[in-house]
Design a protein around this motif. Structure first.
Motif, PDB file in Angstrom:
ATOM      1  N   ASP A 165       0.811  -1.213   0.000  1.00 56.02           N
ATOM      2  CA  ASP A 165       0.000   0.000   0.000  1.00 56.02           C
ATOM      3  C   ASP A 165       0.843   1.260   0.000  1.00 56.02           C
ATOM      4  O   ASP A 165       0.329   2.353   0.259  1.00 56.02           O
ATOM      5  CB  ASP A 165      -0.916   0.024   1.237  1.00 56.02           C
ATOM      6  CG  ASP A 165      -1.928  -1.096   1.207  1.00 56.02           C
ATOM      7  OD1 ASP A 165      -2.362  -1.450   0.096  1.00 56.02           O
ATOM      8  OD2 ASP A 165      -2.255  -1.613   2.291  1.00 56.02           O
ATOM      9  N   GLY A 166       2.115   1.131  -0.281  1.00 57.24           N
ATOM     10  CA  GLY A 166       2.993   2.285  -0.183  1.00 57.24           C
ATOM     11  C   GLY A 166       2.926   3.197  -1.376  1.00 57.24           C
ATOM     12  O   GLY A 166       3.957   3.613  -1.909  1.00 57.24           O
ATOM     13  N   ASP A 167       1.724   3.539  -1.825  1.00 57.88           N
ATOM     14  CA  ASP A 167       1.590   4.468  -2.946  1.00 57.88           C
ATOM     15  C   ASP A 167       1.414   5.874  -2.406  1.00 57.88           C
ATOM     16  O   ASP A 167       1.433   6.111  -1.207  1.00 57.88           O
ATOM     17  CB  ASP A 167       0.428   4.077  -3.877  1.00 57.88           C
ATOM     18  CG  ASP A 167      -0.891   3.956  -3.119  1.00 57.88           C
ATOM     19  OD1 ASP A 167      -1.026   4.638  -2.083  1.00 57.88           O
ATOM     20  OD2 ASP A 167      -1.768   3.202  -3.560  1.00 57.88           O
ATOM     21  N   ALA A 168       1.244   6.821  -3.307  1.00 59.28           N
ATOM     22  CA  ALA A 168       1.253   8.231  -2.918  1.00 59.28           C
ATOM     23  C   ALA A 168       0.182   8.578  -1.895  1.00 59.28           C
ATOM     24  O   ALA A 168       0.419   9.389  -1.012  1.00 59.28           O
ATOM     25  CB  ALA A 168       1.097   9.106  -4.156  1.00 59.28           C
ATOM     26  N   LYS A 169      -0.993   7.975  -1.986  1.00 63.92           N
ATOM     27  CA  LYS A 169      -2.063   8.393  -1.088  1.00 63.92           C
ATOM     28  C   LYS A 169      -1.788   8.008   0.362  1.00 63.92           C
ATOM     29  O   LYS A 169      -2.407   8.543   1.272  1.00 63.92           O
ATOM     30  CB  LYS A 169      -3.400   7.816  -1.532  1.00 63.92           C
ATOM     31  CG  LYS A 169      -3.538   6.308  -1.375  1.00 63.92           C
ATOM     32  CD  LYS A 169      -4.922   5.863  -1.841  1.00 63.92           C
ATOM     33  CE  LYS A 169      -5.116   4.361  -1.687  1.00 63.92           C
ATOM     34  NZ  LYS A 169      -6.448   3.937  -2.123  1.00 63.92           N
ATOM     35  N   TYR A 170      -0.867   7.059   0.590  1.00 58.88           N
ATOM     36  CA  TYR A 170      -0.519   6.676   1.948  1.00 58.88           C
ATOM     37  C   TYR A 170       0.746   7.365   2.438  1.00 58.88           C
ATOM     38  O   TYR A 170       1.132   7.212   3.579  1.00 58.88           O
ATOM     39  CB  TYR A 170      -0.333   5.157   2.045  1.00 58.88           C
ATOM     40  CG  TYR A 170      -1.637   4.405   1.933  1.00 58.88           C
ATOM     41  CD1 TYR A 170      -2.497   4.304   3.023  1.00 58.88           C
ATOM     42  CD2 TYR A 170      -2.025   3.828   0.730  1.00 58.88           C
ATOM     43  CE1 TYR A 170      -3.700   3.635   2.914  1.00 58.88           C
ATOM     44  CE2 TYR A 170      -3.227   3.148   0.615  1.00 58.88           C
ATOM     45  CZ  TYR A 170      -4.067   3.062   1.714  1.00 58.88           C
ATOM     46  OH  TYR A 170      -5.253   2.407   1.601  1.00 58.88           O
ATOM     47  N   ARG A 171       1.395   8.081   1.560  1.00 55.00           N
ATOM     48  CA  ARG A 171       2.625   8.749   1.953  1.00 55.00           C
ATOM     49  C   ARG A 171       2.383  10.134   2.519  1.00 55.00           C
ATOM     50  O   ARG A 171       3.302  10.766   3.038  1.00 55.00           O
ATOM     51  CB  ARG A 171       3.579   8.851   0.751  1.00 55.00           C
ATOM     52  CG  ARG A 171       4.177   7.515   0.346  1.00 55.00           C
ATOM     53  CD  ARG A 171       5.192   7.683  -0.763  1.00 55.00           C
ATOM     54  NE  ARG A 171       4.540   7.941  -2.036  1.00 55.00           N
ATOM     55  CZ  ARG A 171       5.195   8.172  -3.172  1.00 55.00           C
ATOM     56  NH1 ARG A 171       6.513   8.219  -3.164  1.00 55.00           N
ATOM     57  NH2 ARG A 171       4.551   8.381  -4.293  1.00 55.00           N
ATOM     58  N   GLY A 172       1.160  10.603   2.427  1.00 58.16           N
ATOM     59  CA  GLY A 172       0.873  11.944   2.897  1.00 58.16           C
ATOM     60  C   GLY A 172       1.303  12.983   1.875  1.00 58.16           C
ATOM     61  O   GLY A 172       1.741  12.672   0.770  1.00 58.16           O
ATOM     62  N   ARG A 173       1.198  14.244   2.278  1.00 59.53           N
ATOM     63  CA  ARG A 173       1.565  15.332   1.379  1.00 59.53           C
ATOM     64  C   ARG A 173       3.074  15.337   1.139  1.00 59.53           C
ATOM     65  O   ARG A 173       3.859  15.128   2.048  1.00 59.53           O
ATOM     66  CB  ARG A 173       1.126  16.664   1.984  1.00 59.53           C
ATOM     67  CG  ARG A 173       1.449  17.865   1.120  1.00 59.53           C
ATOM     68  CD  ARG A 173       1.008  19.134   1.800  1.00 59.53           C
ATOM     69  NE  ARG A 173      -0.426  19.158   2.033  1.00 59.53           N
ATOM     70  CZ  ARG A 173      -1.055  20.154   2.661  1.00 59.53           C
ATOM     71  NH1 ARG A 173      -0.356  21.174   3.156  1.00 59.53           N
ATOM     72  NH2 ARG A 173      -2.361  20.113   2.827  1.00 59.53           N
TER      73      ARG A 173
END
Length: 212
Positions: free
Chosen positions: A149-157
């Motif tokens: 799940d380490g895509d952009a939406k889980y990385r925060g801003r």
């Protein structure tokens, strides 16, 4: 009586020359530079580093050892405390570029000794705590990046600052620079500088999550 500057770099982004320029800009007249490259201050004691161990034989009573900050000597509480105390017993004066601290064994007054030793302990503990916070943030960032799940939406801003800007902010905070001065030096907003100041581990973690 010699003034010896010791520098340590553990990553490609750091440079010996940068640390030396900082020392000279602070008014230190350096006779000799001793430096270790690519060596961790967490896992490798000063006496176990290729160049660091030379200091114990090189330094003489009356000499001054200059370091950018105590974390260049190490990031392990016990090692840093033991190292500074051993140098003081040899009659060596230890001075830092950041904060302009001076440690020596000249005083015989018990109260002054107690204050000095407490400051050494505090600085050593701070060096270790900072290292542990950075390591934890990096570990979390790497784990997230490797997860499914380490895509952009889980990385925060995405961070509004670069690795170089974060380094500059940290260095200036260590020198007790004002927020306005840091803003002018880095080009960051005051809000960003405040966020970094209040949680440096989170700032490092944000960069790690975005692969910076």
């Amino acid at each position: 009586m010699a003034v010896i500057f010791y520098a340590r770099v553990s990553t490609a982004e750091q440079t010996i020359e940068h640390q030396r320029r900082q020392a000279e800009a602070a008014g230190f007249q350096i006779d000799r530079v001793v430096a270790d490259h690519g060596v961790s201050g967490v896992t490798t004691a000063l006496a176990d580093r290729p160049e660091g161990r030379r200091l114990f034989d090189m330094l003489r009573s009356g000499d001054t050892l200059v370091v950018r900050w105590v974390d260049r000597l190490g990031r392990n509480y016990t090692d840093v405390c033991d190292t500074i105390r051993q140098f003081m017993r040899q009659g060596v004066v230890i001075r830092t570029v950041i904060n302009g601290l001076t440690f020596d064994g000249a005083t015989e007054d018990p109260m002054q000794q107690a204050v000095r030793d407490a400051l050494i302990a505090f600085m050593a503990a701070t060096a270790q705590a900072n290292a542990e916070a950075i390591k934890e943030a990096q570990r979390c960032g790497i784990a997230l990046a490797r997860s499914a799940d380490g895509d952009a939406k889980y990385r925060g801003r995405k961070p509004s600052f670069s690795k170089d800007q974060l380094t500059t902010v940290r260095e200036m905070l260590e020198r007790s620079s004002g927020i306005g001065e840091i803003v002018r030096a880095t080009g960051l907003s005051r809000q960003t500088v405040y966020r970094i100041r209040d949680d440096q581990g989170a700032a490092q973690g944000a960069l790690a999550r975005w692969g910076a």
